[in-house]
Scaffold this motif. Structure first.
Motif, PDB file in Angstrom:
ATOM      1  N   ILE A  38     -10.269  17.409   6.329  1.00  0.00           N
ATOM      2  CA  ILE A  38      -8.947  17.911   7.319  1.00  0.00           C
ATOM      3  C   ILE A  38      -7.602  17.668   6.503  1.00  0.00           C
ATOM      4  CG2 ILE A  38      -7.966  17.493   9.543  1.00  0.00           C
ATOM      5  CD1 ILE A  38     -10.795  19.115   9.492  1.00  0.00           C
ATOM      6  N   MET A  39      -7.523  16.276   6.073  1.00  0.00           N
ATOM      7  CA  MET A  39      -6.238  15.855   5.551  1.00  0.00           C
ATOM      8  C   MET A  39      -6.443  14.890   4.240  1.00  0.00           C
ATOM      9  SD  MET A  39      -4.950  13.574   8.697  1.00  0.00           S
ATOM     10  CE  MET A  39      -5.939  12.022   8.914  1.00  0.00           C
ATOM     11  N   PRO A  40      -6.971  15.481   3.084  1.00  0.00           N
ATOM     12  CA  PRO A  40      -7.336  14.723   1.844  1.00  0.00           C
ATOM     13  C   PRO A  40      -6.163  13.905   1.077  1.00  0.00           C
ATOM     14  CG  PRO A  40      -7.094  17.250   1.531  1.00  0.00           C
ATOM     15  CD  PRO A  40      -7.196  17.065   2.861  1.00  0.00           C
ATOM     16  N   ALA A  41      -5.054  14.401   1.369  1.00  0.00           N
ATOM     17  CA  ALA A  41      -3.844  13.551   0.774  1.00  0.00           C
ATOM     18  C   ALA A  41      -3.532  12.400   1.630  1.00  0.00           C
ATOM     19  CB  ALA A  41      -2.575  14.705   0.648  1.00  0.00           C
ATOM     20  N   VAL A  42      -4.155  12.019   2.605  1.00  0.00           N
ATOM     21  CA  VAL A  42      -3.716  10.954   3.607  1.00  0.00           C
ATOM     22  C   VAL A  42      -4.538   9.806   2.932  1.00  0.00           C
ATOM     23  CG1 VAL A  42      -3.974  10.016   5.703  1.00  0.00           C
ATOM     24  CG2 VAL A  42      -3.105  12.112   5.504  1.00  0.00           C
ATOM     25  N   ASP A  43      -3.733   8.783   2.719  1.00  0.00           N
ATOM     26  CA  ASP A  43      -4.291   7.273   2.401  1.00  0.00           C
ATOM     27  C   ASP A  43      -5.380   6.847   3.464  1.00  0.00           C
ATOM     28  OD1 ASP A  43      -5.063   5.127   1.055  1.00  0.00           O
ATOM     29  OD2 ASP A  43      -3.492   3.995   1.993  1.00  0.00           O
ATOM     30  N   HIS A  44      -6.530   6.426   3.144  1.00  0.00           N
ATOM     31  CA  HIS A  44      -7.616   5.829   4.232  1.00  0.00           C
ATOM     32  C   HIS A  44      -8.337   4.676   3.771  1.00  0.00           C
ATOM     33  CE1 HIS A  44     -11.935   6.590   5.976  1.00  0.00           C
ATOM     34  NE2 HIS A  44     -10.923   5.861   6.803  1.00  0.00           N
ATOM     35  N   ARG A  45      -8.110   3.627   4.723  1.00  0.00           N
ATOM     36  CA  ARG A  45      -8.656   2.520   4.400  1.00  0.00           C
ATOM     37  C   ARG A  45      -9.765   2.073   5.670  1.00  0.00           C
ATOM     38  NH1 ARG A  45      -3.087  -1.317   2.623  1.00  0.00           N
ATOM     39  NH2 ARG A  45      -2.452   0.380   1.183  1.00  0.00           N
ATOM     40  N   SER A  46     -11.021   1.791   5.160  1.00  0.00           N
ATOM     41  CA  SER A  46     -11.848   1.576   6.109  1.00  0.00           C
ATOM     42  C   SER A  46     -12.171   0.278   5.995  1.00  0.00           C
ATOM     43  CB  SER A  46     -13.150   2.539   5.710  1.00  0.00           C
ATOM     44  OG  SER A  46     -13.378   2.449   4.583  1.00  0.00           O
ATOM     45  N   HIS A  47     -12.060  -0.511   7.090  1.00  0.00           N
ATOM     46  CA  HIS A  47     -12.258  -1.973   7.021  1.00  0.00           C
ATOM     47  C   HIS A  47     -12.201  -2.469   8.373  1.00  0.00           C
ATOM     48  CE1 HIS A  47     -12.067  -6.376   6.368  1.00  0.00           C
ATOM     49  NE2 HIS A  47     -12.872  -6.252   5.270  1.00  0.00           N
ATOM     50  N   LYS A  48     -13.330  -3.243   8.939  1.00  0.00           N
ATOM     51  CA  LYS A  48     -13.483  -3.547  10.315  1.00  0.00           C
ATOM     52  C   LYS A  48     -12.348  -4.530  10.783  1.00  0.00           C
ATOM     53  CE  LYS A  48     -16.496  -5.311  13.596  1.00  0.00           C
ATOM     54  NZ  LYS A  48     -16.308  -4.020  14.724  1.00  0.00           N
ATOM     55  N   GLY A  49     -11.774  -5.308   9.771  1.00  0.00           N
ATOM     56  CA  GLY A  49     -10.903  -6.199  10.262  1.00  0.00           C
ATOM     57  C   GLY A  49      -9.605  -5.901  10.062  1.00  0.00           C
ATOM     58  N   LEU A  50      -9.248  -4.575   9.647  1.00  0.00           N
ATOM     59  CA  LEU A  50      -8.054  -4.012   9.687  1.00  0.00           C
ATOM     60  C   LEU A  50      -7.830  -3.333  10.906  1.00  0.00           C
ATOM     61  CD1 LEU A  50      -7.628  -2.636   6.059  1.00  0.00           C
ATOM     62  CD2 LEU A  50      -6.488  -4.477   6.973  1.00  0.00           C
ATOM     63  N   ASN A  51      -8.813  -2.997  11.635  1.00  0.00           N
ATOM     64  CA  ASN A  51      -8.619  -2.094  12.827  1.00  0.00           C
ATOM     65  C   ASN A  51      -8.863  -2.502  14.122  1.00  0.00           C
ATOM     66  OD1 ASN A  51      -8.555   0.824  13.148  1.00  0.00           O
ATOM     67  ND2 ASN A  51     -10.559   0.957  13.917  1.00  0.00           N
TER      68      ASN A  51
END
Length: 233
Positions: free
Chosen positions: A149-162
């Motif tokens: 859907i939006m490949p140019a967007v930076d993605h960070r996946s971490h439970k502590g950040l959310n």
């Protein structure tokens, strides 16, 4: 120009209807408690009438409230929470920004990439632009949906950040308990949409504010609520 809200064929004046709907969506109150609070003000109305007011006028009020302006510098925090309805699991997918403002939420029966893609598409349509960054937990469906859907967007996946997204579920959880659950997915979707719009209006952003600034924020929010309801201040 926004079409005025019609209160025709309602015995009670708009001020009372708007106040009852505000009480119901703003505070963790059951319909019977709203009925009791109105009775304390010598307003005799049944909880079933309050329910009908909330269902009829709540979505209209919410649509008339101003939304926060979207920015390409925004950070989207995405998360999903399971809610049991009539013995079946459903997931409420929610997105909030860096200030805790609820951007959108959608009830779905799936917890997979298809559901994540639906949320992202709705967000892009509603916000009008992608965010600077997207933060999620470790659910792989988010990464797969973002790539499509939006490949140019930076993605960070971490439970502590959310934590911001996870904390956004807590007010609705308290309402779910007060209401003794939801009867249908559609009912949950309608309630959550109005509930979040009301909360967005009245709860100040997550930032350090003086007591005076918070007080002024609430006064302005109340004035906007009355304006949305077509009620004179």
């Amino acid at each position: 120009m926004t079409k005025p809200i019609s209160y025709k064929r309602h015995r009670f004046p708009p001020e009372i209807i708007a106040h009852a709907v505000w009480l119901y969506f703003r505070f963790p109150l059951s319909l019977r408690l709203v009925e009791e609070m109105l009775l304390e003000r010598s307003i005799l109305v049944s909880y079933e009438t309050v329910r009908r007011w909330a269902q009829k006028f709540g979505p209209t009020y919410a649509r008339r409230l101003r939304r926060k302006r979207a920015s390409r510098r925004d950070v989207w925090h995405l998360d999903e929470v399971v809610i049991s309805i009539a013995g079946q699991k459903h997931w409420l997918w929610r997105a909030v920004d860096q200030d805790g403002y609820v951007l959108d939420e959608i009830v779905q029966s799936r917890r997979d990439t298809k559901a994540a893609k639906r949320l992202l598409r709705r967000l892009l349509k509603k916000q009008g632009c992608p965010p600077r960054r997207m933060i999620t937990d470790k659910l792989g469906s988010y990464a797969a949906a973002r790539r499509q859907i939006m490949p140019a967007v930076d993605h960070r996946s971490h439970k502590g950040l959310n934590n911001r997204a996870e904390n956004s579920h807590l007010p609705l959880r308290r309402r779910e308990q007060a209401m003794q659950g939801f009867r249908s997915p559609g009912g949950l979707q309608r309630f959550a949409s109005v509930f979040s719009a009301t909360r967005n209006l009245f709860v100040p952003p997550h930032s350090r504010r003086s007591a005076l600034a918070t007080h002024l924020h609430r006064l302005n929010a109340m004035a906007e609520w009355k304006s949305a309801a077509g009620v004179t201040a």
